[in-house]
Design a protein around this motif. Structure first.
Motif, PDB file in Angstrom:
ATOM      1  N   SER A 120       3.045  -9.165   4.883  1.00 29.27           N
ATOM      2  CA  SER A 120       1.539  -9.571   5.209  1.00 29.27           C
ATOM      3  C   SER A 120       0.820  -7.812   5.091  1.00 29.27           C
ATOM      4  CB  SER A 120       1.225 -10.148   6.573  1.00 29.27           C
ATOM      5  OG  SER A 120       1.425  -8.849   7.738  1.00 29.27           O
ATOM      6  N   ALA A 121       1.730  -6.933   4.914  1.00 29.10           N
ATOM      7  CA  ALA A 121       0.836  -5.598   4.796  1.00 29.10           C
ATOM      8  C   ALA A 121       0.624  -5.241   3.282  1.00 29.10           C
ATOM      9  CB  ALA A 121       1.854  -4.314   5.284  1.00 29.10           C
ATOM     10  N   TYR A 122       1.880  -5.891   2.984  1.00 31.18           N
ATOM     11  CA  TYR A 122       0.726  -6.308   1.164  1.00 31.18           C
ATOM     12  C   TYR A 122       0.088  -6.798   0.917  1.00 31.18           C
ATOM     13  CZ  TYR A 122       1.389  -5.704  -4.209  1.00 31.18           C
ATOM     14  OH  TYR A 122       1.203  -4.848  -4.925  1.00 31.18           O
ATOM     15  N   ASP A 123      -0.027  -8.099   1.109  1.00 26.49           N
ATOM     16  CA  ASP A 123      -0.840  -8.996   0.709  1.00 26.49           C
ATOM     17  C   ASP A 123      -2.365  -8.806   1.003  1.00 26.49           C
ATOM     18  OD1 ASP A 123      -1.635 -11.637   0.732  1.00 26.49           O
ATOM     19  OD2 ASP A 123      -2.182 -12.146   2.518  1.00 26.49           O
ATOM     20  N   ALA A 124      -2.075  -7.936   2.239  1.00 25.40           N
ATOM     21  CA  ALA A 124      -3.852  -7.036   2.821  1.00 25.40           C
ATOM     22  C   ALA A 124      -4.316  -6.485   2.064  1.00 25.40           C
ATOM     23  CB  ALA A 124      -3.761  -6.801   4.089  1.00 25.40           C
ATOM     24  N   LEU A 125      -3.674  -5.775   1.337  1.00 21.29           N
ATOM     25  CA  LEU A 125      -3.770  -4.467   0.472  1.00 21.29           C
ATOM     26  C   LEU A 125      -3.921  -5.087  -1.315  1.00 21.29           C
ATOM     27  CD1 LEU A 125      -3.873  -1.197   0.478  1.00 21.29           C
ATOM     28  CD2 LEU A 125      -1.883  -1.527  -0.573  1.00 21.29           C
ATOM     29  N   HIS A 126      -3.125  -5.938  -1.463  1.00 22.21           N
ATOM     30  CA  HIS A 126      -2.905  -6.253  -3.042  1.00 22.21           C
ATOM     31  C   HIS A 126      -4.503  -7.723  -2.726  1.00 22.21           C
ATOM     32  CE1 HIS A 126      -1.038  -7.602  -7.069  1.00 22.21           C
ATOM     33  NE2 HIS A 126      -2.063  -7.740  -6.744  1.00 22.21           N
ATOM     34  N   ASN A 127      -4.250  -8.551  -2.112  1.00 24.62           N
ATOM     35  CA  ASN A 127      -4.236  -9.869  -2.087  1.00 24.62           C
ATOM     36  C   ASN A 127      -6.209  -9.808  -1.264  1.00 24.62           C
ATOM     37  OD1 ASN A 127      -3.018 -10.904  -3.957  1.00 24.62           O
ATOM     38  ND2 ASN A 127      -1.921 -11.308  -1.777  1.00 24.62           N
ATOM     39  N   ARG A 128      -6.444  -9.602  -0.291  1.00 21.75           N
ATOM     40  CA  ARG A 128      -6.960 -10.047   1.204  1.00 21.75           C
ATOM     41  C   ARG A 128      -8.190  -8.559   1.470  1.00 21.75           C
ATOM     42  NH1 ARG A 128      -4.240  -9.550   6.352  1.00 21.75           N
ATOM     43  NH2 ARG A 128      -2.515  -9.980   5.185  1.00 21.75           N
ATOM     44  N   ASP A 179      -7.838  -6.075   8.792  1.00 22.35           N
ATOM     45  CA  ASP A 179      -7.733  -4.455   9.270  1.00 22.35           C
ATOM     46  C   ASP A 179      -6.580  -4.209   8.748  1.00 22.35           C
ATOM     47  OD1 ASP A 179      -7.065  -2.116  10.820  1.00 22.35           O
ATOM     48  OD2 ASP A 179      -7.402  -3.441  12.739  1.00 22.35           O
ATOM     49  N   LEU A 180      -6.987  -3.330   7.786  1.00 27.81           N
ATOM     50  CA  LEU A 180      -5.574  -2.405   7.508  1.00 27.81           C
ATOM     51  C   LEU A 180      -5.226  -1.530   8.143  1.00 27.81           C
ATOM     52  CD1 LEU A 180      -6.692  -1.228   3.709  1.00 27.81           C
ATOM     53  CD2 LEU A 180      -5.714  -3.400   4.469  1.00 27.81           C
ATOM     54  N   SER A 181      -5.715  -0.356   8.924  1.00 27.09           N
ATOM     55  CA  SER A 181      -4.869   0.218   9.863  1.00 27.09           C
ATOM     56  C   SER A 181      -4.298  -0.417  10.614  1.00 27.09           C
ATOM     57  CB  SER A 181      -6.121   0.659  11.101  1.00 27.09           C
ATOM     58  OG  SER A 181      -7.364   0.187  11.810  1.00 27.09           O
ATOM     59  N   ALA A 182      -4.587  -1.926  10.705  1.00 24.70           N
ATOM     60  CA  ALA A 182      -3.424  -2.608  11.778  1.00 24.70           C
ATOM     61  C   ALA A 182      -2.414  -2.346  11.166  1.00 24.70           C
ATOM     62  CB  ALA A 182      -3.934  -4.309  11.776  1.00 24.70           C
ATOM     63  N   TYR A 183      -1.805  -2.657   9.902  1.00 27.43           N
ATOM     64  CA  TYR A 183      -0.965  -2.574   9.014  1.00 27.43           C
ATOM     65  C   TYR A 183      -0.128  -0.705   9.590  1.00 27.43           C
ATOM     66  CZ  TYR A 183      -2.144  -7.261   8.187  1.00 27.43           C
ATOM     67  OH  TYR A 183      -2.385  -8.679   7.856  1.00 27.43           O
ATOM     68  N   GLY A 184      -1.346   0.143   9.652  1.00 29.29           N
ATOM     69  CA  GLY A 184      -0.910   1.774   9.910  1.00 29.29           C
ATOM     70  C   GLY A 184      -1.443   2.145   8.246  1.00 29.29           C
ATOM     71  N   MET A 185      -2.219   1.573   7.714  1.00 28.44           N
ATOM     72  CA  MET A 185      -2.870   1.746   6.035  1.00 28.44           C
ATOM     73  C   MET A 185      -4.148   2.163   6.400  1.00 28.44           C
ATOM     74  SD  MET A 185      -1.769  -0.441   3.422  1.00 28.44           S
ATOM     75  CE  MET A 185      -2.024  -2.240   4.267  1.00 28.44           C
ATOM     76  N   THR A 186      -3.949   3.866   6.975  1.00 30.06           N
ATOM     77  CA  THR A 186      -5.829   3.842   7.754  1.00 30.06           C
ATOM     78  C   THR A 186      -5.804   4.897   6.030  1.00 30.06           C
ATOM     79  OG1 THR A 186      -4.246   5.651   8.454  1.00 30.06           O
ATOM     80  CG2 THR A 186      -5.493   3.726   9.377  1.00 30.06           C
ATOM     81  N   ASP A 187      -6.750   4.668   6.466  1.00 30.37           N
ATOM     82  CA  ASP A 187      -8.365   6.139   5.558  1.00 30.37           C
ATOM     83  C   ASP A 187      -9.263   7.031   6.662  1.00 30.37           C
ATOM     84  OD1 ASP A 187      -9.593   7.265   3.552  1.00 30.37           O
ATOM     85  OD2 ASP A 187     -10.165   5.896   2.514  1.00 30.37           O
ATOM     86  N   PRO A 188      -8.970   8.027   6.515  1.00 31.35           N
ATOM     87  CA  PRO A 188     -10.012   8.388   7.503  1.00 31.35           C
ATOM     88  C   PRO A 188     -11.246   8.551   7.247  1.00 31.35           C
ATOM     89  CG  PRO A 188      -8.513   9.975   6.492  1.00 31.35           C
ATOM     90  CD  PRO A 188      -8.330   8.816   6.355  1.00 31.35           C
ATOM     91  N   VAL A 243       8.647  -7.919  -1.450  1.00 34.99           N
ATOM     92  CA  VAL A 243       8.948  -6.676  -0.750  1.00 34.99           C
ATOM     93  C   VAL A 243       9.617  -7.012   0.409  1.00 34.99           C
ATOM     94  CG1 VAL A 243       5.763  -6.370  -0.979  1.00 34.99           C
ATOM     95  CG2 VAL A 243       7.338  -8.025   0.935  1.00 34.99           C
ATOM     96  N   THR A 244      10.155  -6.090   1.079  1.00 39.36           N
ATOM     97  CA  THR A 244      11.050  -5.449   2.259  1.00 39.36           C
ATOM     98  C   THR A 244       9.984  -4.060   2.976  1.00 39.36           C
ATOM     99  OG1 THR A 244      12.058  -4.178   1.225  1.00 39.36           O
ATOM    100  CG2 THR A 244      12.991  -5.729   0.583  1.00 39.36           C
ATOM    101  N   ALA A 267       4.358   6.312   3.158  1.00 39.67           N
ATOM    102  CA  ALA A 267       3.357   6.661   3.674  1.00 39.67           C
ATOM    103  C   ALA A 267       2.568   4.430   3.326  1.00 39.67           C
ATOM    104  CB  ALA A 267       2.680   7.031   2.066  1.00 39.67           C
ATOM    105  N   LEU A 268       3.751   4.531   2.875  1.00 44.31           N
ATOM    106  CA  LEU A 268       2.841   2.914   2.634  1.00 44.31           C
ATOM    107  C   LEU A 268       4.016   1.764   3.611  1.00 44.31           C
ATOM    108  CD1 LEU A 268       2.264   2.653  -1.385  1.00 44.31           C
ATOM    109  CD2 LEU A 268       0.443   2.633   0.412  1.00 44.31           C
ATOM    110  N   PRO A 269       3.432   1.232   3.960  1.00 44.09           N
ATOM    111  CA  PRO A 269       4.355  -0.499   4.612  1.00 44.09           C
ATOM    112  C   PRO A 269       5.487  -0.928   4.394  1.00 44.09           C
ATOM    113  CG  PRO A 269       2.140  -0.637   5.192  1.00 44.09           C
ATOM    114  CD  PRO A 269       2.073   0.443   4.277  1.00 44.09           C
TER     115      PRO A 269
END
Ligand code: GBH
Length: 453
Positions: free
Chosen positions: A248-256, A269-278, A309-310, A318-320
């Motif tokens: 679901s993290a990958y789907d958020a980054l690539h599609n959503r 909310d990418l930060s919910a997946y640990g993908m933050t950009d300050p 993905v796994t 860096a990527l979840p």
């Protein structure tokens, strides 16, 4: 099932649009003719090791000089529509300000040749060849580029808008962000990982601003965007919640990250997946999402294959997620990509399920495969047939799909792979630039004819 007999494919709606796609840097050549400015690809291809065997698009298919011949091929195919891209630095050599009339003249002639052949021209305004002068000021990391893009869109629309009604703003903002600015394997060759995220927002803002410019310049025009979308799959042996979270993290980054702001007016909310950009908080300003979410006449979908993905092997990575190979032995294209037609049905029905009434009509703006050189490309025919059948299945389940543009009309410059990957219905000899239609060309021509009869 074998659909190599084109007449046995299910029938798409009577007004379904059959097309083919290309992109400026991949086919045009004439890299510094007629006053054209440098793009980031003209720069990147000269970086040692960036492109296989040091290939460049300096000449490519020489389409800039041979477009008449290419339009003749399209007419033989019986295309309803042709999706090409406009080279921004051909029209505005430094990205903004001075207009190069010879650049606009080229697209003017191309549009007239297409219309003369009964083919609808469908231009894409940005297919990755940003003017180098804008990259020198930060490229899509710089918010100003979004405004420059809208100004450029207005210039092109004012010239072609009397004849061109359907416009595509951007090609695959996800791939441009991730390959160009995240991993550095495409121009401009920056490896910023998640610090590339502002490139997503600035491209989307550019799309929204350009949409307004196109609506003002082209009464009755239609505006689309072409997003690269992928269904995200788990391996059949996945066992852990962490794998599900990674998917679901990958789907958020690539599609959503791209479809949600366009269709729902909000970012996942990418930060919910640990993908933050300050810097993200300061990047998205008041009013931007309303600009981005301006109504679209269609969503272009470029589909090649699902992504597996796994959970990341290294939890501190860096990527979840980790990209994975499917465990099943799928057939592969010459590029090594798995051939998964039902992934396209899954993708289309998934878009319908997620966006419902907020989903505009869908257009498949790219789909195709790389195969070995040669004219007897039966695997390409099977690829196309399987994917067109997959679209018909989605349509029968209620997804409103209006057209299909195969990638690609011609073998061309395949980015970091140079001329090593061949996606064309037409083979191109890159020594003589001679064009020779493949078996898939005859097949696609028969398919279009049978769908019309
Ligand atoms: C498109 O990008 C581009 O718009 C077009 O210019 C290009 O020529 C065409 O596709 C063919 O590449 O290794 O199995 O994980 C496609 C973006 C990104 C789609 C990489 C497939 C990897 C497949 N692609 N992705 S896999």
């Amino acid at each position: 099932t074998s659909f190599t007999d084109a007449t046995r494919l299910p029938r798409l709606p009577a007004d379904f649009v059959w097309g083919a796609s290309t992109a400026a840097y991949q086919i045009e050549g004439a890299a510094d003719e007629d006053g054209k400015g440098a793009s980031i690809w003209d720069t990147f291809v000269r970086r040692p090791g960036a492109v296989r065997d040091g290939h460049t698009g300096d000449i490519a298919c020489d389409h800039h000089h041979r477009f008449d011949e290419d339009v003749t091929l399209m007419r033989r195919l019986g295309l309803d529509a042709y999706r090409f891209s406009v080279s921004w630095p051909r029209v505005l050599p430094t990205g903004a300000g001075r207009i190069e009339p010879r650049g606009l003249d080229f697209y003017d002639r191309l549009v007239d040749a297409l219309l003369g052949a009964g083919i609808e021209p469908v231009p894409t305004l940005f297919h990755w060849d940003l003017p180098q002068a804008l990259e020198d000021e930060g490229g899509w990391l710089n918010r100003t580029t979004a405004h420059r893009f809208a100004e450029y869109a207005a210039v092109v629309a004012e010239r072609l808008g009397d004849r061109v009604k359907r416009w595509i703003t951007l090609n695959e903002p996800f791939v441009h962000m991730s390959f160009g600015y995240g991993f550095g394997v495409h121009a401009p060759g920056r490896a910023l990982m998640l610090d590339a995220l502002p490139v997503a927002h600035h491209q989307l803002l550019g799309h929204g601003l350009a949409t307004a410019a196109l609506r003002a310049a082209v009464p009755g025009g239609q505006v689309l965007i072409a997003n690269n979308c992928t269904p995200v799959r788990l391996r059949h042996d996945a066992r852990h919640d962490t794998d599900v979270a990674a998917a679901s993290a990958y789907d958020a980054l690539h599609n959503r990250l791209f479809n949600d702001p366009l269709l729902l007016g909000r970012y996942p909310d990418l930060s919910a997946y640990g993908m933050t950009d300050p810097s993200w908080g300061g990047i998205v300003r008041e009013g931007d999402l309303a600009t981005i979410a301006a109504p679209l006449d269609g969503l272009g979908v470029n589909y090649y294959n699902p992504t597996w993905v796994t959970a990341p092997a290294d939890p501190a990575a860096a990527l979840p997620f980790d990209l994975a190979e499917p465990a099943e032995p799928y057939e592969r294209t010459a590029f090594g990509w798995p051939v998964v037609p039902d992934g396209l049905t899954e993708l289309l029905t998934g878009l319908e399920a997620r966006y419902g009434n907020d989903l505009p009509p869908v257009w498949i703006t790219e789909n195709g495969c790389s195969q070995p050189a040669g004219l007897h490309d039966r695997p390409r025919i099977e690829y196309l047939a399987g994917h067109i059948d997959a679209i018909a299945r989605a349509v029968s389940r209620g997804v409103d799909v209006r057209g299909y543009f195969t990638w690609s009309l011609l073998d061309n410059f395949e980015w970091a792979e140079g001329y090593h990957q061949r996606f064309g219905l037409v083979e191109v000899d890159f020594t003589t630039r001679q064009r020779t239609p493949r078996a898939s060309f005859e097949w696609y021509r028969d398919l279009i004819a049978s769908q019309r009869s």
